[in-house]
Design a protein around this motif. Structure first.
Motif, PDB file in Angstrom:
ATOM      1  N   GLY A 259       0.798  -1.219   0.000  1.00 21.76           N
ATOM      2  CA  GLY A 259       0.000   0.000   0.000  1.00 21.76           C
ATOM      3  C   GLY A 259       0.831   1.269   0.000  1.00 21.76           C
ATOM      4  N   GLU A 260       2.027   1.223  -0.578  1.00 21.47           N
ATOM      5  CA  GLU A 260       2.904   2.383  -0.582  1.00 21.47           C
ATOM      6  C   GLU A 260       2.501   3.360  -1.683  1.00 21.47           C
ATOM      7  N   THR A 261       2.849   4.617  -1.479  1.00 21.78           N
ATOM      8  CA  THR A 261       2.664   5.637  -2.505  1.00 21.78           C
ATOM      9  C   THR A 261       4.019   6.275  -2.804  1.00 21.78           C
ATOM     10  N   ILE A 262       4.227   6.669  -4.033  1.00 17.46           N
ATOM     11  CA  ILE A 262       5.480   7.286  -4.435  1.00 17.46           C
ATOM     12  C   ILE A 262       5.306   8.801  -4.438  1.00 17.46           C
ATOM     13  N   ASN A 263       6.029   9.506  -3.529  1.00 20.36           N
ATOM     14  CA  ASN A 263       5.909  10.961  -3.506  1.00 20.36           C
ATOM     15  C   ASN A 263       6.722  11.581  -4.631  1.00 20.36           C
ATOM     16  N   ILE A 264       6.424  12.831  -4.925  1.00 22.31           N
ATOM     17  CA  ILE A 264       7.030  13.506  -6.074  1.00 22.31           C
ATOM     18  C   ILE A 264       8.554  13.641  -5.943  1.00 22.31           C
ATOM     19  N   PRO A 265       9.093  14.081  -4.794  1.00 21.30           N
ATOM     20  CA  PRO A 265      10.565  14.185  -4.703  1.00 21.30           C
ATOM     21  C   PRO A 265      11.272  12.849  -4.925  1.00 21.30           C
ATOM     22  N   THR A 266      10.720  11.772  -4.371  1.00 18.07           N
ATOM     23  CA  THR A 266      11.336  10.455  -4.559  1.00 18.07           C
ATOM     24  C   THR A 266      11.301  10.038  -6.024  1.00 18.07           C
ATOM     25  N   ALA A 267      10.148  10.232  -6.667  1.00 15.09           N
ATOM     26  CA  ALA A 267      10.018   9.866  -8.078  1.00 15.09           C
ATOM     27  C   ALA A 267      10.957  10.700  -8.952  1.00 15.09           C
ATOM     28  N   PHE A 268      10.998  12.003  -8.691  1.00 15.42           N
ATOM     29  CA  PHE A 268      11.862  12.883  -9.475  1.00 15.42           C
ATOM     30  C   PHE A 268      13.333  12.535  -9.249  1.00 15.42           C
ATOM     31  N   GLY A 269      13.696  12.278  -8.000  1.00 11.79           N
ATOM     32  CA  GLY A 269      15.077  11.904  -7.696  1.00 11.79           C
ATOM     33  C   GLY A 269      15.469  10.609  -8.366  1.00 11.79           C
ATOM     34  N   ALA A 270      14.546   9.628  -8.365  1.00 12.22           N
ATOM     35  CA  ALA A 270      14.824   8.342  -9.002  1.00 12.22           C
ATOM     36  C   ALA A 270      15.029   8.507 -10.506  1.00 12.22           C
ATOM     37  N   VAL A 271      14.219   9.370 -11.122  1.00  6.64           N
ATOM     38  CA  VAL A 271      14.363   9.620 -12.562  1.00  6.64           C
ATOM     39  C   VAL A 271      15.728  10.233 -12.857  1.00  6.64           C
ATOM     40  N   ILE A 272      16.149  11.187 -12.027  1.00  8.31           N
ATOM     41  CA  ILE A 272      17.455  11.825 -12.228  1.00  8.31           C
ATOM     42  C   ILE A 272      18.578  10.805 -12.099  1.00  8.31           C
ATOM     43  N   VAL A 273      18.496   9.972 -11.060  1.00  5.67           N
ATOM     44  CA  VAL A 273      19.534   8.962 -10.831  1.00  5.67           C
ATOM     45  C   VAL A 273      19.608   7.987 -12.005  1.00  5.67           C
ATOM     46  N   ILE A 274      18.449   7.511 -12.442  1.00  6.33           N
ATOM     47  CA  ILE A 274      18.414   6.544 -13.538  1.00  6.33           C
ATOM     48  C   ILE A 274      18.929   7.169 -14.839  1.00  6.33           C
ATOM     49  N   CYS A 275      18.479   8.395 -15.140  1.00 10.02           N
ATOM     50  CA  CYS A 275      18.943   9.065 -16.361  1.00 10.02           C
ATOM     51  C   CYS A 275      20.453   9.294 -16.315  1.00 10.02           C
ATOM     52  N   SER A 276      20.957   9.643 -15.143  1.00 12.62           N
ATOM     53  CA  SER A 276      22.401   9.853 -15.006  1.00 12.62           C
ATOM     54  C   SER A 276      23.157   8.553 -15.248  1.00 12.62           C
ATOM     55  N   GLY A 277      22.627   7.468 -14.685  1.00 15.13           N
ATOM     56  CA  GLY A 277      23.269   6.173 -14.883  1.00 15.13           C
ATOM     57  C   GLY A 277      23.226   5.731 -16.328  1.00 15.13           C
ATOM     58  N   LEU A 278      22.090   5.943 -16.982  1.00 12.51           N
ATOM     59  CA  LEU A 278      21.967   5.568 -18.385  1.00 12.51           C
ATOM     60  C   LEU A 278      22.893   6.407 -19.269  1.00 12.51           C
ATOM     61  N   TYR A 279      23.072   7.674 -18.880  1.00 13.47           N
ATOM     62  CA  TYR A 279      23.974   8.515 -19.660  1.00 13.47           C
ATOM     63  C   TYR A 279      25.416   8.050 -19.517  1.00 13.47           C
ATOM     64  N   THR A 280      25.805   7.643 -18.315  1.00 14.41           N
ATOM     65  CA  THR A 280      27.168   7.121 -18.140  1.00 14.41           C
ATOM     66  C   THR A 280      27.354   5.859 -18.975  1.00 14.41           C
ATOM     67  N   PHE A 281      26.299   5.052 -19.070  1.00 13.25           N
ATOM     68  CA  PHE A 281      26.352   3.850 -19.903  1.00 13.25           C
ATOM     69  C   PHE A 281      26.508   4.229 -21.379  1.00 13.25           C
ATOM     70  N   TYR A 282      25.766   5.239 -21.816  1.00 15.67           N
ATOM     71  CA  TYR A 282      25.856   5.709 -23.202  1.00 15.67           C
ATOM     72  C   TYR A 282      27.257   6.234 -23.512  1.00 15.67           C
ATOM     73  N   ARG A 283      27.823   7.024 -22.612  1.00 11.85           N
ATOM     74  CA  ARG A 283      29.155   7.576 -22.834  1.00 11.85           C
ATOM     75  C   ARG A 283      30.210   6.481 -22.870  1.00 11.85           C
ATOM     76  N   GLU A 284      30.037   5.451 -22.035  1.00 15.97           N
ATOM     77  CA  GLU A 284      30.997   4.355 -22.032  1.00 15.97           C
ATOM     78  C   GLU A 284      30.970   3.620 -23.366  1.00 15.97           C
ATOM     79  N   ASN A 285      29.758   3.371 -23.870  1.00 19.58           N
ATOM     80  CA  ASN A 285      29.648   2.715 -25.178  1.00 19.58           C
ATOM     81  C   ASN A 285      30.252   3.572 -26.283  1.00 19.58           C
TER      82      ASN A 285
END
Length: 303
Positions: A259-285
């Protein structure tokens, strides 16, 4: 169909993340009734039996001198430390929030790979890493309103787990993966047993608790074996982003079963973290694909 080492590593990492996340969800249901030491001990006994049987069937046993290597022992120590910290935080934080913080793992692994494995990391990826850590601050919100002390345990757990993965990369090819998992399970028994009394003593085990721990043990065996094989099969920078698949499972399980809910700061922070990680993956490739050209024109050029 033949897969490349990196593709196999990605599939194994995705499988490992599913196993870990479902194990986390099952274990979370027991944190109010059993202490961390008891969970580690009982689950460790079950894992040891399962891994021992698997090793016998696969013929994965190796002489003890082969397994007792510094890198293997370091991996086991880091794994046990991460488990203690994680279980302590898991009982105090929502599953989705825990998983969101863990999404910073690829960034920490990239930093560790640059510092300890001497993998080249240019300024583009360093910038992405800094932005990603900013997103992690949004998730844990280190202020009087949103911060929870358990988040500190989780952050230390992230560092220990990243260290575990980097150490795994340094384990020699003569050590069977199943032996690494077996040694980890045995260590969990020993450390769990030592923690039972300091953390409140033994509590009665119900049939349902035993069943939950048994399923969790199976999932952990699969996940541990998969992650060891992934880190030893593929490049660290390639497989690390596939950790993000765990967030999908964690959010779904958290909403449906807790029954958890995802608050906006957590969701936004997770998106930033994931996008940053994916970008590092893109740059490595991109770096790897351009390497022959850069080596012939501008050796050592930063990204």
């Amino acid at each position: 169909m033949a897969f490349s080492d990196n593709t196999r590593g990605a599939l194994l990492m995705s499988l490992a993340m599913a196993g870990f996340t479902f194990n986390d969800a099952l274990t979370k249901t027991l944190t109010d009734d059993l202490n961390v030491g008891q969970i580690m001990f009982v689950r460790g006994v079950m894992m040891t039996i399962l891994v021992f049987a698997l090793a016998r069937r696969l013929g994965g046993f190796a002489p003890i001198r082969t397994v007792m290597q510094p890198m293997v022992l370091a991996r086991v120590a880091l794994e046990c430390a991460a488990t203690i910290l994680f279980l302590s935080a898991l009982g105090l934080l929502p599953l989705s929030s825990v998983s969101a913080v863990l999404q910073s793992m690829p960034l920490v692994v990239t930093v560790g790979a640059a510092l300890f494995l001497r993998e080249p990391v240019g300024w583009h990826r360093w910038t992405a890493i800094i932005i990603g850590f900013g997103g992690m601050l949004l998730i844990i919100r280190p202020g009087p309103e949103g911060f929870q002390p358990a988040s500190v345990l989780l952050l230390i757990c992230v560092c220990c787990t990243a260290g575990r993965d980097l150490v795994t990369k340094r384990i020699g090819p003569t050590v069977p993966s199943v032996m690494v998992t077996l040694l980890t399970a045995i260590a969990a028994i020993v450390i769990g047993a030592a923690l039972i009394v300091p953390l409140g003593g033994w509590r009665p085990l119900t049939a349902s608790a035993v069943g939950v721990l048994a399923i969790a043990a199976v999932l952990l065996v699969v996940a541990h074996q998969a992650i060891v094989m992934a880190m030893r099969t593929a490049e660290v920078s390639f497989v690390a982003p596939f950790r993000y698949t765990s967030l999908i499972w964690a959010v779904a399980i958290g909403i449906v079963f807790f029954g958890e809910t995802i608050n906006i700061p957590t969701a936004f922070g997770a998106v930033i973290v994931i996008c940053s990680g994916l970008y590092t993956f893109y740059r490595e490739n991109k770096r790897k694909n351009a390497r022959p050209i850069s080596q012939s024109s501008r050796p050592g050029s930063p990204l």
